[in-house]
Design an enzyme around this catalytic site. Structure first.
Site, PDB file in Angstrom:
ATOM      1  CB  THR A  82      -0.916  -0.018   1.232  1.00  0.00           C
ATOM      2  OG1 THR A  82      -1.409  -1.190   1.484  1.00  0.00           O
ATOM      3  CG2 THR A  82      -2.085   1.234   1.189  1.00  0.00           C
ATOM      4  CG  ASP A 256      -3.267  -1.347  -2.352  1.00  0.00           C
ATOM      5  OD1 ASP A 256      -4.097  -2.334  -2.778  1.00  0.00           O
ATOM      6  OD2 ASP A 256      -3.173  -1.311  -1.128  1.00  0.00           O
ATOM      7  CG  HIS A 257      -1.047  -4.113  -3.176  1.00  0.00           C
ATOM      8  ND1 HIS A 257      -1.742  -5.284  -2.412  1.00  0.00           N
ATOM      9  CD2 HIS A 257      -0.949  -3.349  -2.226  1.00  0.00           C
ATOM     10  CE1 HIS A 257      -1.937  -5.039  -1.235  1.00  0.00           C
ATOM     11  NE2 HIS A 257      -1.583  -3.682  -1.109  1.00  0.00           N
TER      12      HIS A 257
END
Ligand code: GP9
Ligand code: MN
Length: 421
Positions: A82, A256-257
């Site tokens: 994050t 974010d991922h």
């Protein structure tokens, strides 16, 4: 030393796409609300679990007339997860290959989006119901010039309001919008969600869709927490409208991922109905990117290939702020000159025609292995991008740069040395 910056600066100046005339300033003067959609991958958008949409609100939003949705958008985070995504978004620099920049270089000079908006009269904030020192945020946010950090201490977590990592996203959204009503306007605030985080635990009463039935409990639960996150976004929109903040704001949301790592490839293959090759793995790094401008009216699905590195210039231009003098690696996604070239932190990359992953060159349309010669010309440039960015961070080079006039601040010796070269 500062002279390294000369080379990087020349490279960046040569590669900056002009802002789009049409979109520049489209959200000028509005409040800017950026939401980090924790671990949300793009396959959940318009995806289903047992006939039920995983993300009904966000999926509907992709068709909304005030929304531009980017389905071909990739995360570029590394070990900092994050925090790396926050780093990329604020600075349009790549994160580091080893460790989180938030920990290793929190004392550096940066030219963050928060700083730029702050300089043009914005109040800047981050809202996140976790302890302030997590990811060293409290320190890093000072370097990023974020005025106000509303951390867990600023939230009231009532009975049943917490699960998994902490406060649930729905009460978080309710209280966050309430907090916004207290902020001086215009404001730029970033909201970091938390419920859709590994290991994806959720209370029974918050489960709105069924679990998946694979051998991976992680993937099985992921659909339910993603569904819950989606609900919390709808709550945020409703609250913003209710509090009269909606019309005069722009809402930007990004994943974010990844949430599902390669350890769950077998289960993912079962869900997607296809084998997870290195090509598919790279495609699974797509995260949603939404730009929602109330009243805009010309919403569309924008197929431009881009990555998190592009968020800063894209938003800054929407806010009517020039970035032509900034040291940034990304480009405005609305610009006609934007280059479709996304470099992952681990060296994989995507071009308009190919995906380079696992040392294999794939055709982006078919996922079929192609001649390495097609990817070859991009291998060096991908590494150069990462190296230049790394040298800026490791050398704290933005100390030597004045972004207001685009001038390098070098000592006389350094300038002399450069002249001799
Ligand atoms: C923690 C939250 C999640 O505060 O941002 O962090 P992550 O593990 O996804 O980096
Ligand atoms: Mn995260």
């Amino acid at each position: 030393n500062g002279s390294e910056l000369v080379e990087v600066n020349n490279y960046i100046r040569a590669n900056q796409p002009e802002p789009s005339d049409e979109m520049f300033g489209a959200a000028e003067g509005r409040n800017l609300i950026v939401v980090t959609l924790e671990s949300l991958q793009s396959f959940t958008i318009n995806g289903e679990m047992n006939g039920k949409p995983i993300t009904p609100f966000l999926s509907e939003l992709t068709k909304d007339e005030d929304t531009i949705y980017f389905p071909n958008f990739y995360h570029q985070t590394g070990l900092g997860k994050t925090s790396d995504s926050e780093f990329i978004l604020e600075n349009s620099l790549y994160p580091l290959s080893g460790g989180a920049v938030f920990f290793t270089h929190s004392g550096n000079t940066f030219n963050s989006m928060a700083e730029s908006l702050g300089n043009s009269g914005y109040h800047t904030a981050v809202q996140h119901a976790n302890t302030k020192s997590f990811w060293n945020r409290d320190m890093m946010y000072e370097s990023l010039n974020i005025d106000q950090f509303l951390d867990v201490e600023s939230y009231t977590i009532g009975e049943g309001d917490a699960v998994n990592w902490g406060m649930k996203d729905i009460p978080f959204m309710e209280q966050s919008v309430e907090q916004m009503t207290e902020m001086p306007q215009p404001f730029y605030t970033r909201l970091l969600t938390l419920t859709n985080h590994h290991p994806f635990y959720l209370d029974e009463e918050d489960k709105m869709i069924e679990e998946f039935n694979s051998s991976s409990g992680t993937l099985n639960r992921y659909f339910q927490t993603a569904r819950y996150l989606d609900e919390s976004i709808e709550v945020m929109f409703d609250e913003l409208k209710e509090k009269g903040l909606y019309e005069n704001s722009i809402i930007v949301m990004y994943g974010d991922h990844y949430g599902i790592s390669e350890n769950h490839n077998e289960a993912m293959a079962q869900y997607l109905g296809k084998e997870i090759t290195p090509f598919e793995s790279a495609q699974l790094q797509k995260v949603p990117f939404f730009v929602h401008i109330p009243g805009y009216g010309e919403g569309q699905i924008n197929k431009e290939i881009g990555g998190q590195i592009d968020i800063r210039p894209t938003i800054m231009h929407l806010m009517g702020l020039e970035t032509e003098k900034d040291i940034q690696f990304g480009g405005d996604l609305f610009s006609e000159e934007h280059e479709e070239f996304v470099v992952f932190r681990d060296g994989r990359f995507i071009t308009d025609q190919h995906v380079f992953a696992g040392n294999v060159c794939y055709d982006i349309e078919t996922g079929i292995e192609t001649d390495m010669a097609s990817c070859e010309p991009y291998i060096e440039p991908a590494l150069t991008e990462l190296e230049y960015s790394e040298s800026i961070i490791n050398g704290d080079l933005l100390r030597f740069y004045d972004e207001n006039n685009g001038q390098l601040i070098l000592s006389e010796e350094e300038l002399e040395k450069l002249e001799k070269e």
